[in-house]
Design a protein around this motif. Structure first.
Motif, short mmCIF file in Angstrom:
data_model
loop_
_atom_site.label_atom_id
_atom_site.label_comp_id
_atom_site.label_asym_id
_atom_site.label_seq_id
_atom_site.Cartn_x
_atom_site.Cartn_y
_atom_site.Cartn_z
N LYS A 31 36.65 74.63 21.65
CA LYS A 31 37.15 73.86 22.79
C LYS A 31 38.67 73.85 22.77
N PRO A 32 39.31 74.16 23.89
CA PRO A 32 40.78 74.16 23.92
C PRO A 32 41.35 72.79 23.56
N ALA A 33 42.43 72.77 22.80
CA ALA A 33 43.07 71.52 22.43
C ALA A 33 43.96 70.99 23.55
N ASP A 34 44.44 71.87 24.40
CA ASP A 34 45.33 71.51 25.49
C ASP A 34 44.56 70.72 26.55
N THR A 35 44.96 69.48 26.80
CA THR A 35 44.23 68.65 27.76
C THR A 35 44.33 69.19 29.18
N LEU A 36 45.44 69.86 29.51
CA LEU A 36 45.55 70.46 30.84
C LEU A 36 44.54 71.58 31.03
N VAL A 37 44.30 72.34 29.97
CA VAL A 37 43.28 73.39 30.04
C VAL A 37 41.89 72.77 30.15
N GLN A 38 41.65 71.71 29.40
CA GLN A 38 40.36 71.02 29.50
C GLN A 38 40.12 70.54 30.93
N ASP A 261 39.65 100.31 14.00
CA ASP A 261 41.05 99.96 13.72
C ASP A 261 41.36 98.55 14.19
N ASP A 262 42.34 97.95 13.54
CA ASP A 262 42.80 96.62 13.94
C ASP A 262 43.64 96.76 15.21
N GLN A 263 43.12 96.23 16.33
CA GLN A 263 43.81 96.32 17.62
C GLN A 263 44.25 94.92 18.06
N ASP A 264 44.89 94.21 17.17
CA ASP A 264 45.35 92.85 17.43
C ASP A 264 46.59 92.90 18.31
N ILE A 265 46.52 92.32 19.51
CA ILE A 265 47.68 92.33 20.41
C ILE A 265 48.41 90.98 20.43
N ASP A 266 48.06 90.09 19.50
CA ASP A 266 48.73 88.80 19.35
C ASP A 266 48.47 87.91 20.55
N MET A 267 47.22 87.47 20.64
CA MET A 267 46.83 86.62 21.77
C MET A 267 47.55 85.28 21.75
N ALA A 268 47.90 84.77 20.59
CA ALA A 268 48.62 83.49 20.54
C ALA A 268 49.96 83.61 21.26
N ARG A 269 50.65 84.72 21.06
CA ARG A 269 51.93 84.95 21.74
C ARG A 269 51.72 85.08 23.24
N ILE A 270 50.71 85.84 23.64
CA ILE A 270 50.45 86.05 25.07
C ILE A 270 50.05 84.75 25.75
N ALA A 271 49.11 84.03 25.16
CA ALA A 271 48.63 82.78 25.76
C ALA A 271 49.74 81.73 25.81
N GLY A 272 50.54 81.66 24.76
CA GLY A 272 51.64 80.70 24.74
C GLY A 272 52.63 80.97 25.85
N MET A 273 53.00 82.24 26.02
CA MET A 273 53.91 82.61 27.10
C MET A 273 53.29 82.30 28.45
N ALA A 274 52.03 82.69 28.64
CA ALA A 274 51.36 82.53 29.93
C ALA A 274 51.30 81.06 30.34
N ARG A 275 51.01 80.19 29.39
CA ARG A 275 50.88 78.77 29.71
C ARG A 275 52.24 78.08 29.88
N THR A 276 53.27 78.69 29.34
CA THR A 276 54.61 78.17 29.63
C THR A 276 54.91 78.29 31.12
N HIS A 277 54.45 79.40 31.70
CA HIS A 277 54.67 79.63 33.13
C HIS A 277 53.56 79.04 34.00
N GLN A 278 52.36 78.95 33.45
CA GLN A 278 51.20 78.47 34.20
C GLN A 278 50.49 77.38 33.38
N PRO A 279 51.01 76.16 33.38
CA PRO A 279 50.39 75.08 32.59
C PRO A 279 48.92 74.88 32.97
N GLY A 280 48.10 74.73 31.95
CA GLY A 280 46.68 74.52 32.18
C GLY A 280 45.89 75.80 32.40
N LEU A 281 46.56 76.97 32.30
CA LEU A 281 45.90 78.25 32.53
C LEU A 281 44.66 78.41 31.64
N MET A 282 43.55 78.82 32.25
CA MET A 282 42.37 79.19 31.48
C MET A 282 42.51 80.65 31.05
#
Length: 480
Positions: A31-38, A261-282
């Protein structure tokens, strides 16, 4: 999207089989911790019915989106047509489709009006599929609809994603950006030094970390463009689940066994940036269980019972995700039954239509939307803002309730072979016991008096002959 189907699931109650597990059921939802996402998830769950669109240069050939350039020997990846003899020749011709893509009939206002009339409440649009062709004005590549190489770039509506989002947003829709994490056109994903072997990255990211870092930045930058230049976005819908940390691979799922292969694109970085611009983004990092899969997306299937997390079934109106000439469209009866069954399990239906290469839907698709809309105008209160009610489904009877529990809804479905509901003399509503204060009304015939009796904990509903009629599904509302 993965090119497999479970069509029987669309016509009758389905069981969660091993096949269905491949289509993204989740055993470890976070469950997302961000209340805006909830809050956004709760709002989205009440919408119930959305529109999906797969559209790109591939629509000109009427072939499966992207997959025909993937060197895997699967039914949906097979090359066809005059360029099919050699892989390299086919890819060259496929990518050259950019130079002929000119959907001059593109009119997103028309799409939005038809979807709204059908009762849809949100839209998810393919901004970029696996082939890497961008349906938005990215600055990261020239393989895009706004490139001077593409005839449609001269059109005032060439930035298709922006036009789609603006048109649907004006009609009150939530908007979602489908974005493919893998990009088979990017030289930093399929490096031209090596031939591609399958859908995965064609080099070892650990051996060539600078190249993989370049791809991560390319992905980040494109998503940042979508999050900053296209108005309010409610959903970032990420496809291509083989681009994931190697540690997250589930080897019990067949298609994930090919991820080496490890194809980690750093979702934490992407999601953090995206929600900075779009608060509450799912964020929907589909098939990758964890904090970045805010809702789950079973594909072309319907679970038998409610799932313990937010979810939507993404299902095609036709047989294909993208445009195919003379596609076989599901009947309105089938689509309404899918919707009713999905919402009775607590999910949403994301119904896909593939626009033509000229930029419009088929006449059949518009007819289906209009017919669904006619049904929704009567039954909307028994669709939006509802939640499951046991026993969920019993034969051709489906159970729901309002979110506050004050109203219960019982659907009587038509036979799958006919659009008209066959109304019996009586219906047994299992597990529903009414009191003297209970009121029951048929939404399809609100002035018709209904008689009820109680027996063995069930409610027996007597239906007056020839007083109730309807197509696809009729609904009864019960209140105290």
């Amino acid at each position: 999207m993965k090119r497999r189907y479970l069509l029987s699931a669309l016509l009758a109650p389905c069981t969660i089989t091993a096949f269905a597990q491949q289509h993204n059921f989740n055993n470890s939802y976070v469950k997302p911790a961000d209340t805006l996402v909830q809050q956004k998830i709760a709002q989205w769950q009440d919408l119930k019915f959305g529109l999906f669109m797969h559209w790109g240069t591939y629509s000109q050939w009427g072939v499966v989106e992207s997959w025909s350039i993937c060197p895997e020997d699967e039914g949906w990846t097979q090359r066809r047509g005059p360029y099919a003899a050699t892989y390299n020749g086919y890819v060259q011709a496929y990518e050259n489709l950019q130079t002929t893509f000119n959907p001059v009939n593109f009119n997103p206002d028309k799409w939005a009006a038809a979807a709204k009339d059908a009762g849809m409440k949100y839209v998810v649009f393919t901004t970029k599929h696996h082939d890497g062709f961008c349906m938005f004005d990215t600055k990261q590549t020239d393989y895009k609809i706004t490139s001077s190489k593409t005839p449609f770039s001269a059109n005032a509506k060439s930035n298709v994603t922006k036009e789609v989002f603006d048109a649907f947003r004006k009609e009150g829709f939530m908007t979602g950006a489908y974005f493919s994490k893998p990009d088979w056109h990017s030289p930093d994903y399929w490096w031209p030094y090596f031939p591609p072997k399958d859908r995965n990255v064609n080099y070892d990211p650990k051996k060539y970390p600078q190249k993989w870092e370049a791809f991560k930045n390319y992905t980040y930058n494109q998503i940042q463009e979508l999050m900053t230049g296209y108005g309010k976005v409610d959903v970032l819908w990420l496809d291509g689940g083989w681009v994931r940390p190697l540690s997250s691979v589930d080897t019990t799922v067949e298609w994930q066994r090919g991820i080496k292969d490890d194809q980690d694109i750093d979702m934490a970085r992407i999601a953090g940036m995206a929600r900075t611009h779009q608060p509450g983004l799912m964020v929907v990092d589909r098939t990758v269980s964890g904090e970045f899969e805010n809702y789950v997306t079973p594909e072309q299937t319907i679970p038998n019972e409610p799932l313990p997390y937010p979810w939507e079934s993404c299902i095609t109106m036709g047989d294909s995700w993208s445009y195919v000439p003379n596609d076989n469209y599901k009947s309105t009866n089938t689509i309404v039954h899918m919707l009713v069954r999905i919402i009775s399990r607590g999910g949403n239906l994301l119904l896909n239509i593939g626009p033509s290469p000229m930029g419009d839907y088929s006449d059949t698709a518009y007819t289906r939307l209009k017919e669904i809309g006619g049904w929704m105008k009567v039954h909307g209160e028994a669709v939006y803002g509802t939640k499951p009610l046991a026993p969920y489904e019993d034969g051709n009877i489906v159970y729901l309730q309002s979110n506050d529990g004050k109203s219960k809804y019982v659907y009587l479905l038509s036979d799958s072979k006919t659009e008209d509901v066959i109304v019996p003399e009586t219906i047994t509503l299992k597990g529903l016991t009414l009191t003297k204060k209970s009121k029951i009304v048929c939404l399809d015939a609100p002035k018709t008096k209904l008689n009820i009796t109680l027996a063995d904990g069930n409610t027996i509903l007597a239906l007056p002959a020839n007083k109730i009629a309807g197509k696809y599904a009729i609904a009864f509302k019960i209140t105290e």
